[in-house]
Design an enzyme around this catalytic site. Structure first.
Site, PDB file in Angstrom:
ATOM      1  CE1 TYR A  12      -3.255   2.898   0.752  1.00  0.00           C
ATOM      2  CE2 TYR A  12      -2.667   2.749   3.081  1.00  0.00           C
ATOM      3  CZ  TYR A  12      -3.350   3.375   2.055  1.00  0.00           C
ATOM      4  OH  TYR A  12      -4.136   4.463   2.342  1.00  0.00           O
ATOM      5  CB  ILE A  13       2.972   2.910   2.534  1.00  0.00           C
ATOM      6  CG1 ILE A  13       1.815   2.846   3.539  1.00  0.00           C
ATOM      7  CG2 ILE A  13       3.681   4.252   2.648  1.00  0.00           C
ATOM      8  CD1 ILE A  13       2.249   2.790   5.005  1.00  0.00           C
ATOM      9  CG  ASN A  33       7.254 -11.858   0.783  1.00  0.00           C
ATOM     10  OD1 ASN A  33       6.373 -11.007   0.700  1.00  0.00           O
ATOM     11  ND2 ASN A  33       7.552 -12.470   1.921  1.00  0.00           N
ATOM     12  CB  SER A 125       4.169   2.122  13.434  1.00  0.00           C
ATOM     13  OG  SER A 125       2.853   2.262  13.918  1.00  0.00           O
ATOM     14  CE1 TYR A 149       3.609  -3.605  12.115  1.00  0.00           C
ATOM     15  CE2 TYR A 149       2.384  -2.182  13.616  1.00  0.00           C
ATOM     16  CZ  TYR A 149       3.081  -2.365  12.438  1.00  0.00           C
ATOM     17  OH  TYR A 149       3.265  -1.304  11.587  1.00  0.00           O
ATOM     18  CE  LYS A 153       6.689  -1.751  11.400  1.00  0.00           C
ATOM     19  NZ  LYS A 153       7.416  -1.882  10.135  1.00  0.00           N
ATOM     20  CE1 TYR A 177       6.347   5.861   7.104  1.00  0.00           C
ATOM     21  CE2 TYR A 177       5.206   3.769   6.869  1.00  0.00           C
ATOM     22  CZ  TYR A 177       6.256   4.601   6.548  1.00  0.00           C
ATOM     23  OH  TYR A 177       7.191   4.165   5.647  1.00  0.00           O
ATOM     24  CG  ASN A 199      -6.171  -0.983   9.746  1.00  0.00           C
ATOM     25  OD1 ASN A 199      -5.456  -1.648   9.009  1.00  0.00           O
ATOM     26  ND2 ASN A 199      -5.911  -0.804  11.023  1.00  0.00           N
TER      27      ASN A 199
HETATM   28  P1  NAD Z   1       1.601  -3.707   3.024  1.00  0.00           P
HETATM   29  O1  NAD Z   1       1.373  -5.032   3.649  1.00  0.00           O
HETATM   30  O2  NAD Z   1       0.615  -3.204   2.040  1.00  0.00           O
HETATM   31  O3  NAD Z   1       3.053  -3.680   2.338  1.00  0.00           O
HETATM   32  C1  NAD Z   1       4.147  -4.417   2.845  1.00  0.00           C
HETATM   33  C2  NAD Z   1       4.737  -5.213   1.691  1.00  0.00           C
HETATM   34  O4  NAD Z   1       5.855  -5.965   2.177  1.00  0.00           O
HETATM   35  C3  NAD Z   1       3.750  -6.208   1.078  1.00  0.00           C
HETATM   36  O5  NAD Z   1       3.689  -5.993  -0.308  1.00  0.00           O
HETATM   37  C4  NAD Z   1       4.345  -7.578   1.419  1.00  0.00           C
HETATM   38  O6  NAD Z   1       4.094  -8.521   0.407  1.00  0.00           O
HETATM   39  C5  NAD Z   1       5.822  -7.250   1.574  1.00  0.00           C
HETATM   40  N1  NAD Z   1       6.585  -8.139   2.466  1.00  0.00           N
HETATM   41  C6  NAD Z   1       6.284  -8.549   3.719  1.00  0.00           C
HETATM   42  N2  NAD Z   1       7.265  -9.323   4.201  1.00  0.00           N
HETATM   43  C7  NAD Z   1       8.220  -9.412   3.223  1.00  0.00           C
HETATM   44  C8  NAD Z   1       9.479 -10.084   3.121  1.00  0.00           C
HETATM   45  N3  NAD Z   1       9.952 -10.860   4.108  1.00  0.00           N
HETATM   46  N4  NAD Z   1      10.189  -9.937   1.986  1.00  0.00           N
HETATM   47  C9  NAD Z   1       9.710  -9.183   0.963  1.00  0.00           C
HETATM   48  N5  NAD Z   1       8.535  -8.551   1.010  1.00  0.00           N
HETATM   49  C10 NAD Z   1       7.798  -8.652   2.128  1.00  0.00           C
HETATM   50  O7  NAD Z   1       1.794  -2.666   4.199  1.00  0.00           O
HETATM   51  P2  NAD Z   1       1.835  -1.073   4.151  1.00  0.00           P
HETATM   52  O8  NAD Z   1       0.592  -0.566   4.776  1.00  0.00           O
HETATM   53  O9  NAD Z   1       2.237  -0.608   2.806  1.00  0.00           O
HETATM   54  O10 NAD Z   1       3.004  -0.825   5.193  1.00  0.00           O
HETATM   55  C11 NAD Z   1       4.355  -0.673   4.786  1.00  0.00           C
HETATM   56  C12 NAD Z   1       5.226  -0.587   6.029  1.00  0.00           C
HETATM   57  O11 NAD Z   1       4.788   0.493   6.837  1.00  0.00           O
HETATM   58  C13 NAD Z   1       5.164  -1.833   6.916  1.00  0.00           C
HETATM   59  O12 NAD Z   1       6.449  -2.074   7.443  1.00  0.00           O
HETATM   60  C14 NAD Z   1       4.209  -1.422   8.021  1.00  0.00           C
HETATM   61  O13 NAD Z   1       4.477  -2.102   9.217  1.00  0.00           O
HETATM   62  C15 NAD Z   1       4.514   0.056   8.152  1.00  0.00           C
HETATM   63  N6  NAD Z   1       3.388   0.827   8.704  1.00  0.00           N
HETATM   64  C16 NAD Z   1       2.162   0.759   8.101  1.00  0.00           C
HETATM   65  C17 NAD Z   1       1.094   1.469   8.634  1.00  0.00           C
HETATM   66  C18 NAD Z   1      -0.277   1.404   8.011  1.00  0.00           C
HETATM   67  O14 NAD Z   1      -1.222   1.852   8.642  1.00  0.00           O
HETATM   68  N7  NAD Z   1      -0.445   0.906   6.810  1.00  0.00           N
HETATM   69  C19 NAD Z   1       1.283   2.264   9.768  1.00  0.00           C
HETATM   70  C20 NAD Z   1       2.545   2.326  10.335  1.00  0.00           C
HETATM   71  C21 NAD Z   1       3.601   1.600   9.784  1.00  0.00           C
HETATM   72  C1  UD1 Z   2      -4.026   0.185  13.991  1.00  0.00           C
HETATM   73  C2  UD1 Z   2      -2.967  -0.530  14.794  1.00  0.00           C
HETATM   74  C3  UD1 Z   2      -1.643   0.201  14.597  1.00  0.00           C
HETATM   75  C4  UD1 Z   2      -1.303   0.280  13.113  1.00  0.00           C
HETATM   76  C5  UD1 Z   2      -2.464   0.933  12.374  1.00  0.00           C
HETATM   77  C6  UD1 Z   2      -2.287   0.933  10.910  1.00  0.00           C
HETATM   78  C7  UD1 Z   2      -4.192  -1.533  16.658  1.00  0.00           C
HETATM   79  C8  UD1 Z   2      -4.426  -1.514  18.131  1.00  0.00           C
HETATM   80  N1  UD1 Z   2      -3.367  -0.571  16.172  1.00  0.00           N
HETATM   81  O1  UD1 Z   2      -4.095   1.503  14.459  1.00  0.00           O
HETATM   82  O2  UD1 Z   2      -0.610  -0.460  15.285  1.00  0.00           O
HETATM   83  O3  UD1 Z   2      -0.120   1.009  12.916  1.00  0.00           O
HETATM   84  O4  UD1 Z   2      -3.683   0.213  12.647  1.00  0.00           O
HETATM   85  O5  UD1 Z   2      -2.263  -0.345  10.373  1.00  0.00           O
HETATM   86  O6  UD1 Z   2      -4.696  -2.368  15.947  1.00  0.00           O
HETATM   87  N2  UD1 Z   2     -12.312   1.367  14.599  1.00  0.00           N
HETATM   88  C9  UD1 Z   2     -13.653   1.091  14.723  1.00  0.00           C
HETATM   89  N3  UD1 Z   2     -14.195   0.076  13.975  1.00  0.00           N
HETATM   90  C10 UD1 Z   2     -13.445  -0.669  13.099  1.00  0.00           C
HETATM   91  C11 UD1 Z   2     -12.069  -0.384  12.978  1.00  0.00           C
HETATM   92  C12 UD1 Z   2     -11.526   0.637  13.734  1.00  0.00           C
HETATM   93  O7  UD1 Z   2     -14.352   1.731  15.489  1.00  0.00           O
HETATM   94  O8  UD1 Z   2     -13.983  -1.578  12.470  1.00  0.00           O
HETATM   95  C13 UD1 Z   2     -11.737   2.486  15.368  1.00  0.00           C
HETATM   96  C14 UD1 Z   2     -10.613   2.071  16.304  1.00  0.00           C
HETATM   97  O9  UD1 Z   2     -11.132   1.719  17.561  1.00  0.00           O
HETATM   98  C15 UD1 Z   2      -9.766   3.359  16.330  1.00  0.00           C
HETATM   99  C16 UD1 Z   2      -9.966   3.955  14.934  1.00  0.00           C
HETATM  100  O10 UD1 Z   2     -11.158   3.379  14.434  1.00  0.00           O
HETATM  101  O11 UD1 Z   2     -10.280   4.259  17.274  1.00  0.00           O
HETATM  102  C17 UD1 Z   2      -8.828   3.639  13.992  1.00  0.00           C
HETATM  103  O12 UD1 Z   2      -8.606   2.244  13.976  1.00  0.00           O
HETATM  104  P1  UD1 Z   2      -7.607   1.555  12.930  1.00  0.00           P
HETATM  105  O13 UD1 Z   2      -7.879   2.045  11.569  1.00  0.00           O
HETATM  106  O14 UD1 Z   2      -7.670   0.084  13.170  1.00  0.00           O
HETATM  107  O15 UD1 Z   2      -6.192   2.127  13.332  1.00  0.00           O
HETATM  108  P2  UD1 Z   2      -5.467   2.156  14.775  1.00  0.00           P
HETATM  109  O16 UD1 Z   2      -6.159   1.304  15.757  1.00  0.00           O
HETATM  110  O17 UD1 Z   2      -5.223   3.561  15.127  1.00  0.00           O
END
Ligand code: NAD
Ligand code: UD1
Length: 337
Positions: A12-13, A33, A125, A149, A153, A177, A199
């Site tokens: 995604y990101i 992968n 994160s 998780y 980090k 993030y 989420n």
């Molecule tokens: P995502 O799952 O969409 O992307 C991660 C990618 O990494 C995937 O395409 C997956 O196939 C690949 N991957 C996982 N393990 C691997 C490995 N061992 N070798 C090669 N590829 C591998 O997730 P995202 O939302 O794009 O997040 C990207 C990064 O940001 C992650 O490290 C995540 O923990 C971090 N992050 C995400 C959020 C969020 O809300 N999306 C928030 C904070 C931090």
């Molecule tokens: C979650 C993760 C966080 C991660 C982030 C992005 C947890 C405890 N934290 O954050 O580590 O970095 O996702 O992947 O899981 N909510 C609802 N109904 C739903 C889903 C969410 O009410 O079906 C509420 C949650 O209670 C929260 C807000 O929406 O208050 C956001 O939730 P979410 O999108 O899951 O993100 P975080 O919990 O902030």
């Protein structure tokens, strides 16, 4: 022109960051992968940028196959997105999370050292702040995690801090993030969760399109403006641009830097529901459910440091985040499938 290795660049990101990097003339090489992404992403990136980035299916945990990429290419920098990210799954399968997220990073740093690549951006994160004592959250707040998780980090942050102390040539940015949502305005790339989303935003878009009957709002008794949880949602394109700005900083040899990437604004669950119902023109039915384990009241960033040091300022507001999340969902009702 810089050559940048993007691990997890099909996700995604990562995919949004690849687009911004290509648009600014960088040469990008993706390894992924595909454990949480689709091959189709490459075609979509090509449609947006008119350029097909180099891509190899590589598991970063497999040292030898990962090393081949370093043997064949000379990189200026690496952005390390690869990792598993589902909090609930990490509680069920802690070893999987520790192994995947840590081993991939060990391999990466060893290879960067061996092949003299000195600039690394790491996807951290806001989860590393745990339950903050106050908001907004500054980078120097105490760090504390509550699930495997988050622990991966924080462990990786600690490892990179220790490593950078004894490798003065090594530049590393820890990017914390907040809550990325939205999608590329083209509607060609976006978030594609497996199964029922955990989420908030992907859950709401699936309610709006009729795939899920109703949103469960987890708790309405938090100490917040309306009782529902407050988060700092950031448009994924703004977040992607944050990486481009961070790379420019690393090229100036700053050593280790840490930035919050958010907007600085906190929105409640009900505010997001309302904004989405405006964006979609649909009612979003919801019911109040008990709190979800591990959730906190409020989490939003102070982003002054990133603004001052790398010129980062999110340009999209909640309205655009909702518009683009919805546009992605409408154009891709089954994600990339
Ligand atoms: P995502 O799952 O969409 O992307 C991660 C990618 O990494 C995937 O395409 C997956 O196939 C690949 N991957 C996982 N393990 C691997 C490995 N061992 N070798 C090669 N590829 C591998 O997730 P995202 O939302 O794009 O997040 C990207 C990064 O940001 C992650 O490290 C995540 O923990 C971090 N992050 C995400 C959020 C969020 O809300 N999306 C928030 C904070 C931090
Ligand atoms: C979650 C993760 C966080 C991660 C982030 C992005 C947890 C405890 N934290 O954050 O580590 O970095 O996702 O992947 O899981 N909510 C609802 N109904 C739903 C889903 C969410 O009410 O079906 C509420 C949650 O209670 C929260 C807000 O929406 O208050 C956001 O939730 P979410 O999108 O899951 O993100 P975080 O919990 O902030």
């Amino acid at each position: 022109m810089k050559k940048i290795l993007i691990t997890g660049g099909m996700g995604y990101i990562g995919s949004h960051t690849v687009v911004e990097l290509i648009d600014r003339g960088n040469d990008v090489f993706i390894v992924d992968n595909l454990s949480n992404s689709s091959l189709e992403v490459i075609n979509r990136i090509e449609k947006i940028t008119s350029k097909k980035p180099a891509f190899k299916v590589i598991d970063c945990c497999k040292f030898d196959e990962f090393e081949q990429v370093f043997k064949d290419n000379k990189f200026d920098a690496v952005i390390h997105f690869a990792g598993l990210k589902a909090v609930g799954e990490s509680v069920e399968k802690p070893l999987l999370y520790f192994e995947n997220n840590l081993v991939s990073t060990f391999n990466l740093v060893k290879l960067m050292e061996k092949y003299n690549v000195n600039n690394l951006v790491f996807s951290s994160s806001a989860t590393v702040y745990g339950k903050p004592e106050s908001v907004p959250i500054y980078e120097d707040f105490p760090l504390h995690v509550t699930n495997p998780y988050g622990r991966t980090k924080l462990m990786i942050e600690d490892i990179l801090r220790d490593y950078s102390k004894v490798h003065p040539k090594f530049n590393v940015a820890l990017l914390r993030y907040f809550n990325p949502i939205g999608a590329h305005p083209s509607g060609l790339i976006g978030e594609d969760p497996n199964g029922i989303p955990n989420n908030l935003m992907p859950y709401i878009t699936q309610v709006a399109i009729g795939k899920l009957p109703c949103l469960n709002v987890f708790g309405d008794d938090y100490k917040t403006k309306d009782g529902t949880g407050v988060r700092d949602y950031i448009h994924v394109v703004d977040l992607a641009i944050g990486h481009v700005l961070t790379l420019d900083k690393l090229y100036k040899n700053p050593g280790l830097v840490t930035y919050n990437l958010g907007t600085g604004n906190g929105y409640s669950v009900l505010e997001v529901v309302k904004a989405m119902s405006v964006a979609t023109g649909k009612d979003i039915p919801y019911i109040i459910k008990p709190r979800r384990a591990g959730d906190i009241d409020e989490c939003y960033a102070n982003c002054d440091k990133a603004k001052k040091e790398i010129g980062f300022k999110a340009k999209y507001g909640l309205k655009e985040m909702c518009r683009d999340s919805w546009n992605w969902q409408l154009n891709n009702p089954n994600g990339y499938r």
